[in-house]
Scaffold this motif. Structure first.
Motif, PDB file in Angstrom:
ATOM      1  N   ASN A 147      21.701   0.714  27.541  1.00  0.00           N
ATOM      2  CA  ASN A 147      20.532   0.522  28.655  1.00  0.00           C
ATOM      3  C   ASN A 147      19.112   0.248  27.649  1.00  0.00           C
ATOM      4  O   ASN A 147      19.264   0.250  26.405  1.00  0.00           O
ATOM      5  CB  ASN A 147      20.294   2.069  29.082  1.00  0.00           C
ATOM      6  CG  ASN A 147      21.723   2.403  29.838  1.00  0.00           C
ATOM      7  OD1 ASN A 147      22.051   2.039  30.904  1.00  0.00           O
ATOM      8  ND2 ASN A 147      22.517   3.609  29.202  1.00  0.00           N
ATOM      9  N   VAL A 148      18.190   0.165  28.512  1.00  0.00           N
ATOM     10  CA  VAL A 148      16.805  -0.386  27.779  1.00  0.00           C
ATOM     11  C   VAL A 148      15.889   0.269  28.656  1.00  0.00           C
ATOM     12  O   VAL A 148      15.831   0.067  29.965  1.00  0.00           O
ATOM     13  CB  VAL A 148      16.925  -1.862  27.501  1.00  0.00           C
ATOM     14  CG1 VAL A 148      16.685  -2.529  28.713  1.00  0.00           C
ATOM     15  CG2 VAL A 148      15.679  -1.986  26.684  1.00  0.00           C
ATOM     16  N   THR A 149      14.768   0.719  28.045  1.00  0.00           N
ATOM     17  CA  THR A 149      13.540   1.076  28.996  1.00  0.00           C
ATOM     18  C   THR A 149      12.291   0.220  28.378  1.00  0.00           C
ATOM     19  O   THR A 149      12.304   0.368  27.210  1.00  0.00           O
ATOM     20  CB  THR A 149      13.078   2.786  28.787  1.00  0.00           C
ATOM     21  OG1 THR A 149      14.291   3.225  29.415  1.00  0.00           O
ATOM     22  CG2 THR A 149      11.824   2.923  29.558  1.00  0.00           C
ATOM     23  N   ILE A 150      11.592  -0.352  29.224  1.00  0.00           N
ATOM     24  CA  ILE A 150      10.601  -1.439  28.733  1.00  0.00           C
ATOM     25  C   ILE A 150       9.179  -1.009  29.340  1.00  0.00           C
ATOM     26  O   ILE A 150       9.122  -0.794  30.447  1.00  0.00           O
ATOM     27  CB  ILE A 150      10.877  -2.681  29.043  1.00  0.00           C
ATOM     28  CG1 ILE A 150      12.249  -3.451  28.456  1.00  0.00           C
ATOM     29  CG2 ILE A 150       9.928  -3.671  28.476  1.00  0.00           C
ATOM     30  CD1 ILE A 150      12.833  -4.585  28.959  1.00  0.00           C
ATOM     31  N   PHE A 151       8.158  -0.912  28.514  1.00  0.00           N
ATOM     32  CA  PHE A 151       6.830  -0.737  28.997  1.00  0.00           C
ATOM     33  C   PHE A 151       6.278  -2.125  28.623  1.00  0.00           C
ATOM     34  O   PHE A 151       6.102  -2.659  27.829  1.00  0.00           O
ATOM     35  CB  PHE A 151       6.237   0.338  28.129  1.00  0.00           C
ATOM     36  CG  PHE A 151       6.775   1.587  28.003  1.00  0.00           C
ATOM     37  CD1 PHE A 151       6.475   2.527  29.197  1.00  0.00           C
ATOM     38  CD2 PHE A 151       7.765   1.985  27.131  1.00  0.00           C
ATOM     39  CE1 PHE A 151       6.984   3.698  29.273  1.00  0.00           C
ATOM     40  CE2 PHE A 151       8.465   3.211  27.142  1.00  0.00           C
ATOM     41  CZ  PHE A 151       7.878   4.129  28.299  1.00  0.00           C
ATOM     42  N   ALA A 152       5.742  -2.628  29.881  1.00  0.00           N
ATOM     43  CA  ALA A 152       5.337  -3.900  30.294  1.00  0.00           C
ATOM     44  C   ALA A 152       3.918  -3.933  30.197  1.00  0.00           C
ATOM     45  O   ALA A 152       3.254  -3.045  30.871  1.00  0.00           O
ATOM     46  CB  ALA A 152       5.849  -4.480  31.278  1.00  0.00           C
ATOM     47  N   LEU A 232      20.587  -1.682  37.294  1.00  0.00           N
ATOM     48  CA  LEU A 232      21.721  -0.692  36.764  1.00  0.00           C
ATOM     49  C   LEU A 232      21.559  -0.383  35.491  1.00  0.00           C
ATOM     50  O   LEU A 232      22.008   0.690  34.752  1.00  0.00           O
ATOM     51  CB  LEU A 232      23.169  -1.443  37.036  1.00  0.00           C
ATOM     52  CG  LEU A 232      23.371  -1.807  38.267  1.00  0.00           C
ATOM     53  CD1 LEU A 232      24.855  -2.131  38.478  1.00  0.00           C
ATOM     54  CD2 LEU A 232      23.096  -0.616  39.204  1.00  0.00           C
ATOM     55  N   ASN A 233      21.001  -1.241  34.471  1.00  0.00           N
ATOM     56  CA  ASN A 233      20.736  -0.980  32.965  1.00  0.00           C
ATOM     57  C   ASN A 233      19.523  -1.197  32.248  1.00  0.00           C
ATOM     58  O   ASN A 233      19.110  -0.493  31.421  1.00  0.00           O
ATOM     59  CB  ASN A 233      21.623  -2.201  32.170  1.00  0.00           C
ATOM     60  CG  ASN A 233      23.061  -1.829  32.609  1.00  0.00           C
ATOM     61  OD1 ASN A 233      23.709  -2.092  33.496  1.00  0.00           O
ATOM     62  ND2 ASN A 233      23.935  -1.393  31.761  1.00  0.00           N
ATOM     63  N   VAL A 234      18.552  -1.554  33.189  1.00  0.00           N
ATOM     64  CA  VAL A 234      16.878  -1.995  32.559  1.00  0.00           C
ATOM     65  C   VAL A 234      16.097  -1.335  33.649  1.00  0.00           C
ATOM     66  O   VAL A 234      16.168  -1.462  34.742  1.00  0.00           O
ATOM     67  CB  VAL A 234      16.822  -3.315  32.567  1.00  0.00           C
ATOM     68  CG1 VAL A 234      15.563  -3.528  31.745  1.00  0.00           C
ATOM     69  CG2 VAL A 234      18.035  -4.165  31.510  1.00  0.00           C
ATOM     70  N   ILE A 235      15.015  -0.726  33.015  1.00  0.00           N
ATOM     71  CA  ILE A 235      13.886  -0.108  34.020  1.00  0.00           C
ATOM     72  C   ILE A 235      12.820  -0.565  33.137  1.00  0.00           C
ATOM     73  O   ILE A 235      12.584  -0.542  32.015  1.00  0.00           O
ATOM     74  CB  ILE A 235      13.969   1.379  34.098  1.00  0.00           C
ATOM     75  CG1 ILE A 235      12.818   1.900  34.948  1.00  0.00           C
ATOM     76  CG2 ILE A 235      14.025   2.288  32.778  1.00  0.00           C
ATOM     77  CD1 ILE A 235      13.244   3.322  35.306  1.00  0.00           C
TER      78      ILE A 235
END
Length: 313
Positions: A147-152, A232-235
């Motif tokens: 999974n991965v959480t990204i701050f954009a 499903l895997n990235v937010i």
């Protein structure tokens, strides 16, 4: 009807899936083609919104071109020109993500590749093209994650002065964690978040949630749009400004600092042998006034939106 001249030779050369806006504003047709003979680029079938052109260049006088179709084109959607809505994936909000744990490693790798490509496309078409390119460059590293959480940060913010985001993208990516805003608000102050940058971690500097009645902050920065994009895997969460570099010790001890201006407590030296209440001395060196009303002024620091005061750190 579409404005412009599009002979069959030109239509064959268009990239697969090219959209052409019609005379109805906001309605686009999609051009696709396929070769009927392998390795023969001259033998092509051209399709307009899935309907084959069976009589290309039926009429062409240099001003108007008419192509004959095999059937009727269905009514065009108001989103037919929107690549983001037409090509991105949608998932039910109540999807049970624990199902992903039941996938085999091969299935999970294939799913992660699919989810990354989805997010990269959606970011590119939503004003986050710099981040989209960065994710492409780091694709080999990201595809191995679960999974991965990204701050954009959007392109406008980056090119308006937040250039540091380009060199610190790894600091804004949290691997192997799918953190919604609800998950982030449950984290206590001082909780670290491991990032792709091995030398730096993110730190929750202000705990959020309903009970705390304040906006949660990470590295002293608040979130602009929470849960902006997810599959499903990235937010992805968007920010106002890039994260500054903060150590966990700084975040832990920051709340212990009183916040008072240290200069306000520094004693002012007075001449020896005089009373601290003296405002002036007479000719004999004695106090001329015994009672002086002191006026204390407080200067409020300038408020900087979205950046919490953390004592210069």
């Amino acid at each position: 009807m579409v404005p412009g001249l599009f002979p069959s030779d030109y239509l064959r050369k268009l990239p697969f899936g090219t959209k052409i806006e019609t005379l109805s504003p906001g309605r686009c047709i999609t051009v696709t083609s396929t070769s009927t003979v392998q390795n023969d680029p001259t033998m092509y079938k051209i399709f307009i919104v899935g309907v084959e052109i069976t009589h290309p260049d039926l009429f062409n006088n240099g001003l108007i071109i008419i192509h004959g179709l095999q059937g009727y084109i269905s009514q065009l959607s108001p989103f037919s020109c929107d690549v983001e809505r037409m090509t991105s994936l949608s998932f039910p909000s109540n999807y049970d993500r624990s199902r992903n744990n039941q996938l085999s490693p091969q299935q999970h790798a294939a799913l992660m590749r699919f989810m990354l490509r989805d997010v990269i496309l959606r970011l590119r078409n939503s004003g986050f093209s710099v981040l989209s390119v960065a994710l492409k460059l780091k694709y080999a590293e990201l595809v191995s994650l679960r999974n991965v959480t990204i701050f954009a940060l959007d392109d406008v913010s980056i090119f308006s002065g937040s250039y540091s985001y380009i060199n610190s993208v790894r600091l804004h990516i949290v691997p192997n964690q799918f953190l919604t805003i609800a998950d982030l608000e449950r984290l206590p102050a001082g909780a670290p978040l491991t990032t792709l940058d091995r030398e730096q971690s993110l730190v929750v500097t202000t705990a959020g949630g309903v009970l705390n009645k304040q906006m949660m902050r990470i590295n002293y920065m608040s979130i602009k749009v929470a849960d902006m994009m997810k599959n499903l895997n990235v937010i992805v969460h968007s920010l106002y400004l890039p994260f500054p570099h903060v150590t966990p010790m700084t975040a832990t001890t920051d709340s212990m600092l009183g916040g008072e201006d240290p200069m306000s407590t520094v004693p002012v030296p007075v001449p020896p042998g005089t009373d601290e209440a003296c405002d002036a001395l007479d000719e004999q060196g004695k106090c001329e006034m015994r009672q002086v009303n002191h006026v204390t002024t407080h200067v409020n620091p300038h408020y900087i939106p979205e950046i919490e005061d953390h004592h210069g750190l």
